[in-house]
Design a protein around this motif. Structure first.
Motif, PDB file in Angstrom:
ATOM      1  N   ASN A   1      82.667 -26.761 -21.638  1.00  0.00           N
ATOM      2  CA  ASN A   1      81.565 -27.272 -22.454  1.00  0.00           C
ATOM      3  C   ASN A   1      81.231 -28.722 -22.115  1.00  0.00           C
ATOM      4  O   ASN A   1      80.091 -29.167 -22.287  1.00  0.00           O
ATOM      5  CB  ASN A   1      81.905 -27.154 -23.942  1.00  0.00           C
ATOM      6  CG  ASN A   1      81.951 -25.707 -24.410  1.00  0.00           C
ATOM      7  OD1 ASN A   1      81.350 -24.824 -23.795  1.00  0.00           O
ATOM      8  ND2 ASN A   1      82.674 -25.453 -25.495  1.00  0.00           N
ATOM      9  N   ALA A   2      82.243 -29.452 -21.619  1.00  0.00           N
ATOM     10  CA  ALA A   2      82.007 -30.834 -21.193  1.00  0.00           C
ATOM     11  C   ALA A   2      81.512 -30.895 -19.748  1.00  0.00           C
ATOM     12  O   ALA A   2      81.364 -31.987 -19.195  1.00  0.00           O
ATOM     13  CB  ALA A   2      83.290 -31.646 -21.336  1.00  0.00           C
ATOM     14  N   ARG A   3      81.257 -29.734 -19.154  1.00  0.00           N
ATOM     15  CA  ARG A   3      80.776 -29.608 -17.770  1.00  0.00           C
ATOM     16  C   ARG A   3      81.746 -30.223 -16.760  1.00  0.00           C
ATOM     17  O   ARG A   3      81.340 -30.889 -15.798  1.00  0.00           O
ATOM     18  CB  ARG A   3      79.377 -30.233 -17.633  1.00  0.00           C
ATOM     19  CG  ARG A   3      78.324 -29.553 -18.496  1.00  0.00           C
ATOM     20  CD  ARG A   3      76.936 -30.130 -18.263  1.00  0.00           C
ATOM     21  NE  ARG A   3      75.947 -29.475 -19.104  1.00  0.00           N
ATOM     22  CZ  ARG A   3      75.357 -28.314 -18.848  1.00  0.00           C
ATOM     23  NH1 ARG A   3      75.679 -27.660 -17.736  1.00  0.00           N
ATOM     24  NH2 ARG A   3      74.473 -27.802 -19.666  1.00  0.00           N
ATOM     25  N   ILE A   4      83.037 -30.005 -17.013  1.00  0.00           N
ATOM     26  CA  ILE A   4      84.075 -30.465 -16.095  1.00  0.00           C
ATOM     27  C   ILE A   4      84.647 -29.249 -15.365  1.00  0.00           C
ATOM     28  O   ILE A   4      85.209 -28.354 -15.995  1.00  0.00           O
ATOM     29  CB  ILE A   4      85.200 -31.209 -16.850  1.00  0.00           C
ATOM     30  CG1 ILE A   4      84.644 -32.458 -17.518  1.00  0.00           C
ATOM     31  CG2 ILE A   4      86.343 -31.567 -15.900  1.00  0.00           C
ATOM     32  CD1 ILE A   4      85.650 -33.188 -18.391  1.00  0.00           C
ATOM     33  N   PRO A   5      84.506 -29.179 -14.043  1.00  0.00           N
ATOM     34  CA  PRO A   5      85.051 -28.046 -13.278  1.00  0.00           C
ATOM     35  C   PRO A   5      86.574 -27.970 -13.400  1.00  0.00           C
ATOM     36  O   PRO A   5      87.249 -28.994 -13.503  1.00  0.00           O
ATOM     37  CB  PRO A   5      84.636 -28.349 -11.842  1.00  0.00           C
ATOM     38  CG  PRO A   5      83.518 -29.323 -11.949  1.00  0.00           C
ATOM     39  CD  PRO A   5      83.795 -30.140 -13.181  1.00  0.00           C
ATOM     40  N   VAL A   6      87.095 -26.749 -13.373  1.00  0.00           N
ATOM     41  CA  VAL A   6      88.532 -26.521 -13.514  1.00  0.00           C
ATOM     42  C   VAL A   6      89.023 -25.558 -12.447  1.00  0.00           C
ATOM     43  O   VAL A   6      88.354 -24.562 -12.143  1.00  0.00           O
ATOM     44  CB  VAL A   6      88.872 -25.940 -14.904  1.00  0.00           C
ATOM     45  CG1 VAL A   6      90.373 -25.671 -15.016  1.00  0.00           C
ATOM     46  CG2 VAL A   6      88.421 -26.875 -16.022  1.00  0.00           C
ATOM     47  N   VAL A   7      90.190 -25.859 -11.875  1.00  0.00           N
ATOM     48  CA  VAL A   7      90.924 -24.920 -11.025  1.00  0.00           C
ATOM     49  C   VAL A   7      92.291 -24.703 -11.661  1.00  0.00           C
ATOM     50  O   VAL A   7      92.992 -25.669 -11.986  1.00  0.00           O
ATOM     51  CB  VAL A   7      91.084 -25.461  -9.588  1.00  0.00           C
ATOM     52  CG1 VAL A   7      92.067 -24.581  -8.800  1.00  0.00           C
ATOM     53  CG2 VAL A   7      89.745 -25.496  -8.880  1.00  0.00           C
ATOM     54  N   LEU A   8      92.656 -23.449 -11.871  1.00  0.00           N
ATOM     55  CA  LEU A   8      93.960 -23.129 -12.437  1.00  0.00           C
ATOM     56  C   LEU A   8      94.994 -23.096 -11.318  1.00  0.00           C
ATOM     57  O   LEU A   8      94.807 -22.432 -10.301  1.00  0.00           O
ATOM     58  CB  LEU A   8      93.914 -21.776 -13.152  1.00  0.00           C
ATOM     59  CG  LEU A   8      92.930 -21.683 -14.325  1.00  0.00           C
ATOM     60  CD1 LEU A   8      92.947 -20.285 -14.926  1.00  0.00           C
ATOM     61  CD2 LEU A   8      93.262 -22.714 -15.388  1.00  0.00           C
ATOM     62  N   CYS A   9      96.080 -23.820 -11.529  1.00  0.00           N
ATOM     63  CA  CYS A   9      97.122 -23.958 -10.510  1.00  0.00           C
ATOM     64  C   CYS A   9      98.330 -23.104 -10.865  1.00  0.00           C
ATOM     65  O   CYS A   9      98.805 -23.145 -12.006  1.00  0.00           O
ATOM     66  CB  CYS A   9      97.529 -25.423 -10.389  1.00  0.00           C
ATOM     67  SG  CYS A   9      98.722 -25.749  -9.091  1.00  0.00           S
ATOM     68  N   ASP A  10      98.815 -22.318  -9.920  1.00  0.00           N
ATOM     69  CA  ASP A  10     100.003 -21.486 -10.031  1.00  0.00           C
ATOM     70  C   ASP A  10      99.720 -20.172 -10.750  1.00  0.00           C
ATOM     71  O   ASP A  10     100.129 -19.125 -10.299  1.00  0.00           O
ATOM     72  CB  ASP A  10     101.156 -22.218 -10.721  1.00  0.00           C
ATOM     73  CG  ASP A  10     102.425 -21.378 -10.742  1.00  0.00           C
ATOM     74  OD1 ASP A  10     102.822 -20.906  -9.661  1.00  0.00           O
ATOM     75  OD2 ASP A  10     103.011 -21.195 -11.815  1.00  0.00           O
ATOM     76  N   ASN A  11      99.039 -20.201 -11.897  1.00  0.00           N
ATOM     77  CA  ASN A  11      98.736 -18.936 -12.568  1.00  0.00           C
ATOM     78  C   ASN A  11      97.464 -19.032 -13.387  1.00  0.00           C
ATOM     79  O   ASN A  11      97.009 -20.115 -13.750  1.00  0.00           O
ATOM     80  CB  ASN A  11      99.927 -18.484 -13.428  1.00  0.00           C
ATOM     81  CG  ASN A  11     100.144 -19.332 -14.652  1.00  0.00           C
ATOM     82  OD1 ASN A  11      99.462 -19.179 -15.655  1.00  0.00           O
ATOM     83  ND2 ASN A  11     101.117 -20.243 -14.596  1.00  0.00           N
ATOM     84  N   GLY A  12      96.904 -17.866 -13.662  1.00  0.00           N
ATOM     85  CA  GLY A  12      95.714 -17.795 -14.505  1.00  0.00           C
ATOM     86  C   GLY A  12      96.117 -17.630 -15.950  1.00  0.00           C
ATOM     87  O   GLY A  12      97.230 -17.950 -16.351  1.00  0.00           O
TER      88      GLY A  12
ATOM     89  N   MET B   1      86.790 -16.249 -15.107  1.00  0.00           N
ATOM     90  CA  MET B   1      85.776 -17.297 -15.101  1.00  0.00           C
ATOM     91  C   MET B   1      86.174 -18.507 -14.273  1.00  0.00           C
ATOM     92  O   MET B   1      85.340 -19.363 -13.980  1.00  0.00           O
ATOM     93  CB  MET B   1      85.482 -17.758 -16.540  1.00  0.00           C
ATOM     94  CG  MET B   1      84.839 -16.713 -17.424  1.00  0.00           C
ATOM     95  SD  MET B   1      84.658 -17.321 -19.114  1.00  0.00           S
ATOM     96  CE  MET B   1      83.674 -18.803 -18.856  1.00  0.00           C
ATOM     97  N   TYR B   2      87.468 -18.604 -13.911  1.00  0.00           N
ATOM     98  CA  TYR B   2      87.959 -19.821 -13.292  1.00  0.00           C
ATOM     99  C   TYR B   2      88.632 -19.523 -11.956  1.00  0.00           C
ATOM    100  O   TYR B   2      89.192 -18.448 -11.734  1.00  0.00           O
ATOM    101  CB  TYR B   2      88.960 -20.518 -14.217  1.00  0.00           C
ATOM    102  CG  TYR B   2      88.362 -20.880 -15.554  1.00  0.00           C
ATOM    103  CD1 TYR B   2      87.610 -22.047 -15.714  1.00  0.00           C
ATOM    104  CD2 TYR B   2      88.523 -20.036 -16.656  1.00  0.00           C
ATOM    105  CE1 TYR B   2      87.046 -22.364 -16.933  1.00  0.00           C
ATOM    106  CE2 TYR B   2      87.961 -20.361 -17.883  1.00  0.00           C
ATOM    107  CZ  TYR B   2      87.218 -21.517 -18.014  1.00  0.00           C
ATOM    108  OH  TYR B   2      86.655 -21.828 -19.214  1.00  0.00           O
ATOM    109  N   ASP B   3      88.586 -20.506 -11.072  1.00  0.00           N
ATOM    110  CA  ASP B   3      89.324 -20.409  -9.820  1.00  0.00           C
ATOM    111  C   ASP B   3      90.824 -20.455 -10.107  1.00  0.00           C
ATOM    112  O   ASP B   3      91.278 -21.212 -10.974  1.00  0.00           O
ATOM    113  CB  ASP B   3      88.960 -21.589  -8.901  1.00  0.00           C
ATOM    114  CG  ASP B   3      87.493 -21.572  -8.490  1.00  0.00           C
ATOM    115  OD1 ASP B   3      86.985 -20.493  -8.174  1.00  0.00           O
ATOM    116  OD2 ASP B   3      86.876 -22.657  -8.488  1.00  0.00           O
ATOM    117  N   VAL B   4      91.577 -19.663  -9.368  1.00  0.00           N
ATOM    118  CA  VAL B   4      93.033 -19.649  -9.500  1.00  0.00           C
ATOM    119  C   VAL B   4      93.655 -19.755  -8.109  1.00  0.00           C
ATOM    120  O   VAL B   4      93.235 -19.048  -7.192  1.00  0.00           O
ATOM    121  CB  VAL B   4      93.541 -18.354 -10.176  1.00  0.00           C
ATOM    122  CG1 VAL B   4      95.060 -18.391 -10.312  1.00  0.00           C
ATOM    123  CG2 VAL B   4      92.885 -18.155 -11.536  1.00  0.00           C
TER     124      VAL B   4
END
Length: 295
Positions: free
Chosen positions: A84-95, A102-105
């Protein structure tokens, strides 16, 4: 990321993230999740998320909270705030939940690794294998359990009896004894090295010989796996590659927020040590670990 003093695995990822960020001239803010209880760690993670939003960071590499009864809901809430704050996220190690895409893992190829470990245990002589994981384990452990089940269903290694999943604390003598006796378990495949180390201690206290009576394996190849008696058969994760891939992905995501979500699962290595030696290996005194890579 979890308190790095508590896990060598995340120390290795953290160090590589620092190195690659500095080499690329990016500023890395490290949010360390600390706390005695899971609830304390969740509260710390929430403060960090709020701080990152207030600082208007360009992107976040996020390692979801583990071993927490409300972990999935909590992780979703934190990710929603960042989105919602328009900050991209990548999940590290696990989803998080398997239904969320919805997110990169970026992490390990957990399903394939369980195929390899299961095959090794059966080839060593195990007849009834149990996958052992702690309550509220992260998605990575569920993926490893899934690989364990699929290895049997695919008949990759042939019929080996009725495999079971055991969800318990590794010092729960009652649960462990019940499963060994009722299912005639002769091998435990654990979700990680720490669980395997504690399970070996419990089995020793119960009077079992490792690997004479029961085989035990772990995952991650932490330093403790080489210090245990017997030394621990495990799967070696390449933490540096995970960190590099996560960093590259967050830079891509910052540059193009509309990229489709991607899951990147990296190969690991089978490291065979004393905890899964066969009877013949024990008789001939073969104590040197050997390693096999798989893709």
């Amino acid at each position: 990321m979890p308190d790095v003093t508590q896990s060598e695995y995340f120390v290795r990822i953290f160090r590589e993230l620092i190195r690659v960020a500095e080499s690329r001239q990016y500023k890395l803010l490290f949010g360390e999740i600390q706390g005695i209880t899971a609830k304390d760690r969740a509260a710390c993670a929430e403060r960090l998320v709020n701080d990152f939003i207030a600082r208007r960071v360009s992107g976040v590499i996020f390692q979801p909270i583990e071993y927490y009864a409300d972990g999935n809901d909590f992780n979703r809430r934190m990710l929603s705030r960042l989105t919602n704050a328009r900050i991209p996220v990548v999940l590290c190690d696990n989803g998080i939940d398997v239904a969320d895409r919805m997110y990169d893992v970026v992490g390990n190829n957990n399903i394939a690794s369980s195929f390899v470990m299961y095959r090794h245990l059966v080839d060593t002589g195990a007849k009834k294998v149990c996958f052992f994981m702690r309550p509220y384990s992260p998605r990575t452990h569920f993926d490893r359990a899934q690989g364990f089940v699929l290895a049997h269903l695919s008949k990759l290694t042939g019929a080996v009896g009725k495999e079971v999943l055991l969800v318990a604390e590794p010092d729960d003598v009652t649960a462990i004894r019940r499963h060994i006796r009722s299912k005639k378990i002769d091998a435990f495949m654990c979700g990680d090295d720490e669980t395997a180390a504690k399970l070996i201690q419990t089995l020793h206290k119960m009077g079992y010989s490792i690997p004479g009576d029961i085989l035990v394996s772990g995952f991650n190849d932490l330093s403790l796996s080489r210090l245990l008696s017997p030394t621990l058969t495990t799967l070696r994760a390449n933490c540096e590659d995970i960190a590099d891939a996560a960093f590259e992905r967050i830079i891509m995501r910052i540059g193009n927020p509309n990229l489709p979500p991607t899951e990147m699962f990296l190969p690991v290595e089978l490291v065979v040590r004393e905890s899964t030696f066969s009877i013949n290996q024990l008789k001939h005194g073969k104590r040197r670990a050997h390693e096999n890579s798989f893709q």
